[in-house]
Write a protein that holds these residues in place. Structure first.
Motif, PDB file in Angstrom:
ATOM      1  N   ILE A 171      -9.904  23.437   3.827  1.00 13.40           N
ATOM      2  CA  ILE A 171     -10.585  22.142   3.898  1.00 13.40           C
ATOM      3  C   ILE A 171      -9.979  21.173   2.885  1.00 13.40           C
ATOM      4  O   ILE A 171      -9.668  20.018   3.195  1.00 13.40           O
ATOM      5  N   ASN A 172      -9.793  21.655   1.653  1.00 12.79           N
ATOM      6  CA  ASN A 172      -9.259  20.798   0.594  1.00 12.79           C
ATOM      7  C   ASN A 172      -7.847  20.305   0.909  1.00 12.79           C
ATOM      8  O   ASN A 172      -7.461  19.203   0.502  1.00 12.79           O
ATOM      9  N   ALA A 173      -7.081  21.116   1.617  1.00 13.25           N
ATOM     10  CA  ALA A 173      -5.712  20.726   1.958  1.00 13.25           C
ATOM     11  C   ALA A 173      -5.681  19.439   2.762  1.00 13.25           C
ATOM     12  O   ALA A 173      -4.759  18.626   2.620  1.00 13.25           O
ATOM     13  N   PHE A 174      -6.696  19.222   3.599  1.00 13.07           N
ATOM     14  CA  PHE A 174      -6.761  18.004   4.402  1.00 13.07           C
ATOM     15  C   PHE A 174      -7.588  16.918   3.712  1.00 13.07           C
ATOM     16  O   PHE A 174      -7.337  15.732   3.887  1.00 13.07           O
ATOM     17  N   ASP A 175      -8.573  17.338   2.924  1.00 13.23           N
ATOM     18  CA  ASP A 175      -9.470  16.376   2.293  1.00 13.23           C
ATOM     19  C   ASP A 175      -8.785  15.580   1.195  1.00 13.23           C
ATOM     20  O   ASP A 175      -8.913  14.350   1.134  1.00 13.23           O
ATOM     21  N   MET A 176      -8.032  16.229   0.326  1.00 12.17           N
ATOM     22  CA  MET A 176      -7.498  15.553  -0.856  1.00 12.17           C
ATOM     23  C   MET A 176      -6.443  14.492  -0.544  1.00 12.17           C
ATOM     24  O   MET A 176      -6.527  13.373  -1.060  1.00 12.17           O
ATOM     25  N   PRO A 177      -5.442  14.770   0.314  1.00 16.32           N
ATOM     26  CA  PRO A 177      -4.495  13.686   0.639  1.00 16.32           C
ATOM     27  C   PRO A 177      -5.169  12.518   1.343  1.00 16.32           C
ATOM     28  O   PRO A 177      -4.868  11.355   1.063  1.00 16.32           O
ATOM     29  N   ALA A 178      -6.099  12.829   2.257  1.00 14.30           N
ATOM     30  CA  ALA A 178      -6.805  11.758   2.968  1.00 14.30           C
ATOM     31  C   ALA A 178      -7.656  10.936   2.008  1.00 14.30           C
ATOM     32  O   ALA A 178      -7.708   9.698   2.106  1.00 14.30           O
ATOM     33  N   ARG A 179      -8.311  11.594   1.066  1.00 17.30           N
ATOM     34  CA  ARG A 179      -9.158  10.896   0.096  1.00 17.30           C
ATOM     35  C   ARG A 179      -8.327   9.976  -0.798  1.00 17.30           C
ATOM     36  O   ARG A 179      -8.690   8.826  -1.037  1.00 17.30           O
ATOM     37  N   GLN A 180      -7.210  10.499  -1.301  1.00 14.99           N
ATOM     38  CA  GLN A 180      -6.359   9.690  -2.170  1.00 14.99           C
ATOM     39  C   GLN A 180      -5.773   8.500  -1.412  1.00 14.99           C
ATOM     40  O   GLN A 180      -5.714   7.381  -1.927  1.00 14.99           O
ATOM     41  N   ALA A 181      -5.321   8.738  -0.181  1.00 16.63           N
ATOM     42  CA  ALA A 181      -4.733   7.658   0.609  1.00 16.63           C
ATOM     43  C   ALA A 181      -5.780   6.642   1.049  1.00 16.63           C
ATOM     44  O   ALA A 181      -5.472   5.460   1.268  1.00 16.63           O
ATOM     45  N   PHE A 182      -7.035   7.078   1.191  1.00 18.97           N
ATOM     46  CA  PHE A 182      -8.123   6.219   1.634  1.00 18.97           C
ATOM     47  C   PHE A 182      -8.570   5.250   0.547  1.00 18.97           C
ATOM     48  O   PHE A 182      -9.193   4.218   0.830  1.00 18.97           O
ATOM     49  N   MET A 183      -8.237   5.571  -0.716  1.00 17.65           N
ATOM     50  CA  MET A 183      -8.701   4.759  -1.839  1.00 17.65           C
ATOM     51  C   MET A 183      -8.311   3.293  -1.680  1.00 17.65           C
ATOM     52  O   MET A 183      -9.113   2.385  -1.922  1.00 17.65           O
ATOM     53  N   VAL A 184      -7.077   3.042  -1.254  1.00 21.40           N
ATOM     54  CA  VAL A 184      -6.599   1.663  -1.150  1.00 21.40           C
ATOM     55  C   VAL A 184      -7.334   0.895  -0.067  1.00 21.40           C
ATOM     56  O   VAL A 184      -7.453  -0.329  -0.122  1.00 21.40           O
ATOM     57  N   GLN A 185      -7.877   1.586   0.943  1.00 23.63           N
ATOM     58  CA  GLN A 185      -8.659   0.917   1.989  1.00 23.63           C
ATOM     59  C   GLN A 185     -10.058   0.557   1.502  1.00 23.63           C
ATOM     60  O   GLN A 185     -10.654  -0.409   1.986  1.00 23.63           O
ATOM     61  N   MET A 186     -10.579   1.309   0.546  1.00 21.71           N
ATOM     62  CA  MET A 186     -11.930   1.043   0.062  1.00 21.71           C
ATOM     63  C   MET A 186     -11.980  -0.143  -0.884  1.00 21.71           C
ATOM     64  O   MET A 186     -12.972  -0.868  -0.926  1.00 21.71           O
ATOM     65  N   VAL A 187     -10.924  -0.354  -1.669  1.00 17.09           N
ATOM     66  CA  VAL A 187     -10.963  -1.438  -2.648  1.00 17.09           C
ATOM     67  C   VAL A 187     -10.314  -2.713  -2.137  1.00 17.09           C
ATOM     68  O   VAL A 187     -10.453  -3.773  -2.739  1.00 17.09           O
ATOM     69  N   GLU A 188      -9.576  -2.614  -1.033  1.00 13.55           N
ATOM     70  CA  GLU A 188      -8.966  -3.761  -0.341  1.00 13.55           C
ATOM     71  C   GLU A 188      -7.916  -4.474  -1.200  1.00 13.55           C
ATOM     72  O   GLU A 188      -6.781  -4.640  -0.791  1.00 13.55           O
ATOM     73  N   SER A 189      -8.292  -4.924  -2.377  1.00 15.92           N
ATOM     74  CA  SER A 189      -7.344  -5.620  -3.246  1.00 15.92           C
ATOM     75  C   SER A 189      -6.569  -4.604  -4.082  1.00 15.92           C
ATOM     76  O   SER A 189      -7.159  -3.800  -4.810  1.00 15.92           O
ATOM     77  N   ARG A 190      -5.245  -4.657  -3.989  1.00 13.27           N
ATOM     78  CA  ARG A 190      -4.413  -3.723  -4.736  1.00 13.27           C
ATOM     79  C   ARG A 190      -4.531  -3.944  -6.242  1.00 13.27           C
ATOM     80  O   ARG A 190      -4.305  -3.030  -7.035  1.00 13.27           O
ATOM     81  N   ASN A 191      -4.920  -5.149  -6.640  1.00 10.94           N
ATOM     82  CA  ASN A 191      -5.089  -5.432  -8.067  1.00 10.94           C
ATOM     83  C   ASN A 191      -6.218  -4.615  -8.682  1.00 10.94           C
ATOM     84  O   ASN A 191      -6.255  -4.416  -9.899  1.00 10.94           O
ATOM     85  N   ASP A 192      -7.156  -4.178  -7.838  1.00  7.54           N
ATOM     86  CA  ASP A 192      -8.297  -3.406  -8.332  1.00  7.54           C
ATOM     87  C   ASP A 192      -8.096  -1.904  -8.163  1.00  7.54           C
ATOM     88  O   ASP A 192      -8.991  -1.117  -8.490  1.00  7.54           O
ATOM     89  N   LEU A 193      -6.935  -1.499  -7.652  1.00 11.64           N
ATOM     90  CA  LEU A 193      -6.704  -0.086  -7.364  1.00 11.64           C
ATOM     91  C   LEU A 193      -6.723   0.760  -8.632  1.00 11.64           C
ATOM     92  O   LEU A 193      -7.356   1.822  -8.672  1.00 11.64           O
ATOM     93  N   GLN A 194      -6.053   0.282  -9.689  1.00 12.86           N
ATOM     94  CA  GLN A 194      -6.035   1.047 -10.937  1.00 12.86           C
ATOM     95  C   GLN A 194      -7.436   1.239 -11.482  1.00 12.86           C
ATOM     96  O   GLN A 194      -7.808   2.329 -11.933  1.00 12.86           O
TER      97      GLN A 194
END
Length: 428
Positions: free
Chosen positions: A119-142
């Motif tokens: 489960i983690n093998a699929f969850d972790m890459p998707a979660r990390q890659a999904f982060m940029v979609q949740m914050v929308e602005s790349r300036n707030d990614l960090q």
């Protein structure tokens, strides 16, 4: 001093939902980690089996993460996360039922650990890659990554301590039950998000071709390659100290599950302080210098912990260990997420997952055998020494890393293209 910028990522509705749901779920996750380790040690009193359970629970991530990264670039990442969280809930509830009915055995623990690793093998890459979609602005990614790290470590503080109390009062099974129910919160938060659909181009390339493309990107881009190499070293030699905590709690410090909970809680406090320090940062500038320093702090903390025989000193040392561990983890994640091209994000984060989690099973197995051979204290002393050497190696790579980062930072507007001196300093 103005800290109004510190929580700026929370202005994004989707990230607020993620923060609230994940905060609840992660407490349950850390309870399960502690409960599983204590259950295995209670049933077997074997350092080797502690390492073995850690190995089989994480080896699927090492084997499957690169393939999962391709899927994270092809599929709807939120849908992937809903499925992985639902399956993780099933896994925890199965552990709870078997433990509370006194039917749990080591083979069943091993089988369910493998299931969670898949489960983690699929969850972790998707979660990390999904982060940029949740914050929308790349300036707030960090800032979002730092807040997420704060959330993880607040859970690391609460979960182990709560697990120690529950195990001492009743059974490990109730920890698994609470964890299973906690997944409801994160599933609901994912379903409530309003995500702008990212157009996925139909991929004509095969899975193998996309895997090769991702590997070429990671292996040829010096900053990402160097960070992942250091991560692999730390994950192999440093982070598996966690699987030895039951031995330190019971044999070295002469305590019980509460002792282990307090030690892991101390790691969480140090990591939380580290994450909060990064939350107040306004920019990614300066993070590459933090990475090797954090590795050295982490290694020194482990070495000193291996020599300690008193509870209060061990807890203080775990504070420093947690601080160094989280400084390196969060800084590395932020730098990679900032540098990587969007079309490669899922695949790059899958290799990040393989380096961060995938090497840990080999480390858990190695730690278990080393502890059986030379004892847990000498094992973490040796591990800490390797972590320090890894940090020093990364420091020697900084000139090449900064050289390759500069064009990307210029393109993103982090540094001015016509000010080389400023750009050089920005990458530090």
């Amino acid at each position: 001093m103005d800290f109004s910028h510190a929580w700026r990522a929370l202005r994004h509705r989707n990230f607020r939902l993620f923060f609230s749901g994940q905060s609840i779920s992660l407490i349950g996750t850390w309870m399960t980690r502690i409960a599983t380790a204590w259950l295995v040690y209670r049933l077997t009193h074997s350092a080797v089996l502690l390492g073995t359970v850690g190995f089989v629970g994480q080896i699927p991530t090492f084997l499957l993460a690169p393939f999962a990264g391709v899927w994270a670039d092809r599929l709807n990442r939120r849908t992937v996360l809903v499925w992985t969280q639902g399956l993780a809930m099933v896994q925890s509830l199965m552990l709870a039922v078997l433990t509370l009915t006194h039917r749990i055995t080591i083979p069943e623990i091993l089988a369910l650990a493998v299931f969670q690793g898949m489960i983690n093998a699929f969850d972790m890459p998707a979660r990390q890659a999904f982060m940029v979609q949740m914050v929308e602005s790349r300036n707030d990614l960090q800032n979002a990554i730092a807040i997420n790290s704060s959330m993880v470590n607040l859970a690391r503080l609460i979960g182990p301590s709560l697990a120690g109390i529950i195990i001492a009062a009743s059974s490990e099974g109730y920890c698994f039950l609470i964890d299973g129910l906690s997944y409801i919160a994160v599933i609901v938060s994912l379903l409530l998000m309003r995500i702008h659909a990212v157009e996925k181009k139909s991929e004509r390339a095969s899975m193998v071709e996309q895997l090769r493309e991702g590997w070429s990107y990671v292996s040829e881009f010096v900053p990402v390659r160097s960070i992942l190499t250091l991560f692999a070293i730390l994950s192999l030699m440093g982070w598996p100290f966690v699987v030895l905590m039951p031995i330190f709690a019971a044999k070295v410090l002469h305590g019980g599950p509460n002792t282990m909970g307090f030690l892991m809680g101390a790691v969480g406090v140090g990591a939380l302080v580290s994450a909060l320090v990064l939350v107040v940062r306004k920019s990614v500038r300066g993070l590459t210098s933090i990475i090797p320093i954090a590795a050295v702090i982490f290694g020194c903390g482990l070495i000193a912990f291996g020599f300690s025989r008193t509870m209060w000193l061990s807890m203080i040392l775990m504070l420093f260990t947690g601080y160094g561990m989280m400084q390196g983890l969060t800084a590395s994640n932020t730098v990679i997420q900032t540098l990587v091209d969007e079309k490669m994000r899922g695949r790059v984060m899958s290799y990040y997952t393989a380096a961060f989690v995938g090497m840990a099973p080999f480390g858990s197995l190695l730690a278990g055998f080393l502890a059986h051979w030379m004892g847990a204290p000498y094992t973490v002393i040796f591990s800490g020494s390797v972590c320090i050497l890894g940090g020093l190696w990364f420091w020697s790579q900084l000139p090449a890393i900064r050289r390759d980062m500069r064009p990307v930072y210029e393109r993103l507007g982090i540094v001015a293209p016509r000010e080389p001196a400023v750009a050089e300093e920005a990458a530090r």
